[in-house]
Design an enzyme around this catalytic site. Structure first.
Site, PDB file in Angstrom:
ATOM      1  N   THR A   1     -17.065 -27.484  29.521  1.00 55.74           N
ATOM      2  CA  THR A   1     -18.060 -26.899  30.420  1.00 55.74           C
ATOM      3  C   THR A   1     -17.825 -27.390  31.843  1.00 55.74           C
ATOM      4  O   THR A   1     -17.916 -26.644  32.817  1.00 55.74           O
ATOM      5  CB  THR A   1     -19.479 -27.271  29.956  1.00 55.74           C
TER       6      THR A   1
ATOM      7  N   GLY B   1     -11.723 -29.167  24.509  1.00 57.17           N
ATOM      8  CA  GLY B   1     -11.802 -27.801  23.992  1.00 57.17           C
ATOM      9  C   GLY B   1     -11.101 -26.776  24.846  1.00 57.17           C
ATOM     10  O   GLY B   1     -10.531 -25.810  24.336  1.00 57.17           O
TER      11      GLY B   1
ATOM     12  N   ASP C   1     -18.011 -40.197  27.221  1.00 57.23           N
ATOM     13  CA  ASP C   1     -17.117 -39.382  26.391  1.00 57.23           C
ATOM     14  C   ASP C   1     -15.785 -39.090  27.074  1.00 57.23           C
ATOM     15  O   ASP C   1     -14.730 -39.062  26.414  1.00 57.23           O
ATOM     16  CB  ASP C   1     -17.806 -38.085  25.934  1.00 57.23           C
TER      17      ASP C   1
ATOM     18  N   SER D   1     -24.573 -30.614  21.270  1.00 58.21           N
ATOM     19  CA  SER D   1     -24.465 -30.981  19.854  1.00 58.21           C
ATOM     20  C   SER D   1     -23.898 -32.381  19.729  1.00 58.21           C
ATOM     21  O   SER D   1     -23.381 -32.957  20.687  1.00 58.21           O
ATOM     22  CB  SER D   1     -23.557 -29.985  19.105  1.00 58.21           C
TER      23      SER D   1
END
Length: 476
Positions: free
Chosen positions: A265, A411, A243, A18
């Protein structure tokens, strides 16, 4: 009514699944964030390759810019960050020669072996300092050369994903340092293209253009985009456009060296250093030296992260047994199982069914087999924590002195059980947060470029004031 006076910066943050556009501004020394637009990113199998749908992503980004203009923000900059290694090629007229191919495409299979018929692997690491992974740009390009692909012959410039978005916003083509460092084509010490590597592989030298560093204004929105979005002549600013580089910039710590675990991930575990570590020990331990904000080096290992758990959760959902993290993690905390699996084993790379693969692995190797979902989750998380301990032990052998604390960002920093297990395994305090590290680092680097923040240390002090890290102390 939005505050139209306060300077606002827009972060366009693209992940593998996303993307989103986030607005951020400084208020009384703290960062205030608002998500403006979120959209899916997908891989498209077409013919012989797997592509990213770049035109759709570009259109979604413009939608986010339009929404920001409609909200009345006083936008001073736009920064773009994405995943690493992938790129697009443009011709001499400025046209995109094809959708960027996804790093999961099969075209790089066997390429490292071909490349190291030409390059000496040890000498190559001593130059580029990058962990050899078949997905890296170097191997993507060499596969195109071996296949004599027309795109490579027609191309005028190579632009990594953030560079490509920036180019079509501004019309200015350049390569940002942090994303370029993921390519395995940079001289790690000089922070410039490794021309000997490029020449040895017979790659077209003209593809590799000017390298710009985080905090540099890359260009200004083209007139038609300024008009279409309603933003006017806004600067597009180079940030840590890989990122992870933006995320590491937002680690709320000033004690040096800063040790981090970017948890998602994938887990990227390492330290920030002033200069690359290019020793044979570092190469054997599969550490990589990637660019960071402020010209720093992110010396890190790529480790399988929450991928196994994410797959398990999706499989349980698909068969009508959906689990909530808020429920299953406390249950896993109480589970009594000691099994440790090697999370980087090929068995868990992309199996048809992750739960079956995990249970079969335990049976095959004589391990205690998890009996329910809570035990499966406990097994995965304590296996990850054990892997982190191994990585930190290798890391410490490469450093003058061992790390004294670990900052978990992204996250995965929300997983309280994993944070505690990591602290227990490492025997040092673990500081968790911020979750939105990538967007924070992106936005504050723009503010630094515009003079609102003095330097990287001041940037991190703002993060410290803006977020509350949760501290986990080892219990054993």
């Amino acid at each position: 009514m939005k505050d139209t006076i306060r300077n606002t910066y827009l972060a366009a943050d693209f992940g593998g699944g996303s993307g989103r556009v986030i607005a951020g501004s400084l208020l009384h020394g703290k960062l205030v964030l608002e998500e403006i637009h979120r959209f899916p990113n997908r891989q498209v199998k077409l013919g012989n390759h797997v592509y990213w749908d770049f035109p759709a992503l570009f259109e979604e980004m413009k939608t986010g810019l339009k929404l920001a203009a409609q909200k009345g923000y006083n936008v001073q900059g736009i920064g773009i960050d994405t995943w690493g290694v992938d790129f697009g090629l443009i011709d001499k007229y400025g046209n995109l020669l094809g959708n960027p191919v996804c790093y999961r495409d099969a075209r790089t299979e066997g390429m490292p072996a071909e490349v190291f018929k030409i390059l000496n692997e040890q000498a190559h690491y001593a130059d580029t300092g990058i962990q050899v992974m078949a997905i890296n740009t170097l191997f993507q390009l060499y596969s195109m050369k071996m296949r004599q692909e027309t795109q490579l012959e027609l191309a005028s410039r190579l632009l990594f994903m953030p560079d490509l978005f920036s180019y079509f916003l501004t019309g200015v083509a350049n390569n940002e340092y942090c994303i370029a460092s993921t390519s395995e084509l940079l001289d790690a010490r000089q922070r410039a293209w490794s021309v000997p590597t490029i020449r040895a592989l017979g790659l077209p030298e003209h593809l590799f253009g000017e390298i710009v560093f985080p905090g540099t204004i890359r260009g200004t929105l083209k007139e038609e985009i300024a008009r279409e979005t309603g933003l006017g002549a806004v600067d597009v600013i180079a940030v840590g456009s890989h990122d992870t580089a933006s995320a590491v910039a937002a680690v709320p710590a000033t004690e040096y060296p800063i040790a981090f675990l970017s948890s998602g991930t994938w887990s990227l575990l390492g330290v920030e250093t002033d200069e690359p570590i290019l020793t044979e020990e570092a190469r054997q331990a599969q550490f990589t030296n990637e660019g960071g904000v402020g010209g720093r080096i992110r010396f890190l290992q790529n480790i399988t992260g929450l991928w196994i758990l994410q797959r398990l959760m999706s499989e349980w959902k698909a068969r009508g047994e959906e689990q909530s993290y808020d429920t299953i993690i406390p249950q896993a905390e109480q589970a009594g199982i000691d099994t440790i699996i090697p999370v980087d084993d090929d068995a868990f790379m992309n199996p048809e069914n992750m739960e079956t693969a995990l249970l079969d692995y335990c049976r095959k190797h004589g391990f205690q087999v998890p009996q329910d979902k809570a035990e499966i989750v406990r097994c995965v998380l304590q296996s990850l924590a054990f892997k982190y301990r191994q990585a930190v032990e290798q890391l410490n052998r490469c450093l003058p002195s061992p790390i004294r604390q670990l900052n978990i960002i992204g996250g995965g920093s929300q997983n309280k059980l994993l944070n505690q297990l990591t602290a227990d395994e490492l025997g040092i305090p673990v500081y968790a947060g911020p979750v939105e590290a990538t967007a924070i680092g992106n936005i504050l680097t723009q503010a630094m470029a515009k003079g609102e923040i003095a330097d990287l240390r001041a940037l991190r002090e703002i993060v410290t004031h803006s977020v509350t890290s949760q501290v986990y102390y080892p219990k054993k």
